[in-house]
Design an enzyme around this catalytic site. Structure first.
Site, PDB file in Angstrom:
ATOM      1  N   ASP A  68     -24.706 -36.730 -23.078  1.00  0.00           N
ATOM      2  CA  ASP A  68     -23.715 -37.402 -22.235  1.00  0.00           C
ATOM      3  C   ASP A  68     -22.453 -37.723 -23.031  1.00  0.00           C
ATOM      4  OD1 ASP A  68     -24.746 -39.370 -23.885  1.00  0.00           O
ATOM      5  OD2 ASP A  68     -25.398 -40.692 -22.283  1.00  0.00           O
ATOM      6  N   ASN A 137     -30.736 -51.191 -18.970  1.00  0.00           N
ATOM      7  CA  ASN A 137     -31.065 -51.177 -17.543  1.00  0.00           C
ATOM      8  C   ASN A 137     -32.027 -50.031 -17.203  1.00  0.00           C
ATOM      9  OD1 ASN A 137     -29.434 -49.013 -17.936  1.00  0.00           O
ATOM     10  ND2 ASN A 137     -27.895 -49.551 -16.408  1.00  0.00           N
ATOM     11  N   HIS A 139     -31.554 -46.889 -18.052  1.00  0.00           N
ATOM     12  CA  HIS A 139     -30.902 -45.597 -17.809  1.00  0.00           C
ATOM     13  C   HIS A 139     -31.277 -44.570 -18.886  1.00  0.00           C
ATOM     14  CE1 HIS A 139     -26.854 -46.393 -20.170  1.00  0.00           C
ATOM     15  NE2 HIS A 139     -27.847 -46.137 -20.991  1.00  0.00           N
ATOM     16  N   GLU A 144     -27.932 -43.784 -14.125  1.00  0.00           N
ATOM     17  CA  GLU A 144     -28.048 -45.221 -13.926  1.00  0.00           C
ATOM     18  C   GLU A 144     -29.093 -45.555 -12.859  1.00  0.00           C
ATOM     19  OE1 GLU A 144     -26.699 -46.750 -16.207  1.00  0.00           O
ATOM     20  OE2 GLU A 144     -24.525 -46.757 -16.248  1.00  0.00           O
TER      21      GLU A 144
END
Ligand code: PGA
Length: 249
Positions: A68, A137, A139, A144
């Site tokens: 990413d 979180n 991810h 996400e």
């Protein structure tokens, strides 16, 4: 069933993860390997550099794929994903540019970059081994919470937690709002997945991932549906995981 390996500390996590990557390369010298950015794998990359150099491991045929990038950034920005991989792995190991496939977060228009990476990934025939960190979180890359399972490379509006956490990577504040990432379709098509986490701050999300149901609310929990996934977690991050001795090494 995912394999869950709980190790005493970050050092051990880094050593065994690096050893697994090396033994994969030894079995498949032309492997396509995707290695995450972020802080968690830095110890692994340190070990990997040492092992590759000390044992003269031939990595000349490996293709290194980026997971990413922050939209608006490329390797010139200190703290970008590419900058991090360049600094901690690609440059010290003299990886040739033609053996690296990485998102350019500055591409304009950015959706062309998604097409380019998806096209190149198809040409490579997908990923053999992928190393993933886990976000606060849950991810994976920039996939996400409430992630779609059908995406290849795509652009994502970043979650509030990801935006908050992002400040740790940059010396000066950088207003990140979007990321470009390999999607769950690509990640879950990898032949083998290793997902690593360390430290008390990851313990709550690790508990959700390991003890909860596999759900798009927590993208990393979806890894549990993969046939060849291993979670390697240090004891601090695993503090809410039941003490199953077979998981401990
Ligand atoms: P970290 O990031 O390794 O810096 O904790 C992990 C991630 O966001 O995937």
């Amino acid at each position: 069933m995912p394999k869950i390996t709980i190790v005493p500390d970050y050092q051990k996590l880094s050593v065994i993860t690096a050893e697994k990557i090396v033994s994969y390369i030894q079995q498949k010298p032309d492997a396509v390997i995707c290695l995450a950015g972020g802080d968690t794998p830095l110890g692994t990359y340190q070990q990997l550099k040492t092992i590759v150099k000390e044992r003269s491991i031939d990595i000349s045929q490996v293709t290194f794929v980026g997971l990413d990038e922050w939209v608006g950034m490329n390797e010139t920005v200190k703290g970008s994903c590419r900058y991090t991989l360049n600094k901690h792995l690609y440059k010290p190991l003299n990886i040739a540019e033609e053996n690296i496939l990485f998102f350019n977060g500055k591409a304009d228009p950015i959706h062309h970059e998604c097409k380019r990476i998806t096209y190149e990934m198809n040409k490579l025939g997908g990923i053999n081994l992928i190393l993933l960190g886990i976000g606060m979180n849950g991810h994976l890359g920039f996939n996400e919470p409430n992630v779609s399972m059908d995406e290849y490379a795509h652009v994502v509006t970043l979650d509030a937690i990801t935006r908050k956490v992002s400040s740790k990577y940059f010396a000066t504040p950088y207003p990140v709002s979007k990321g470009i990432t390999l999607g769950m379709k690509t990640i879950l098509s990898a032949d083998k997945i290793i997902s690593i986490a360390n430290g008390t701050k990851k313990s709550t999300i690790i508990e959700k991932i390991i003890n909860g149901a596999a759900s798009p609310d927590v993208p990393a929990s979806l890894l549990k549906n993969h046939q060849h996934v291993e979670f390697i977690i240090d004891e601090k991050a695993a503090k809410y995981i039941p003490n199953s001795t077979e998981n401990f090494i």
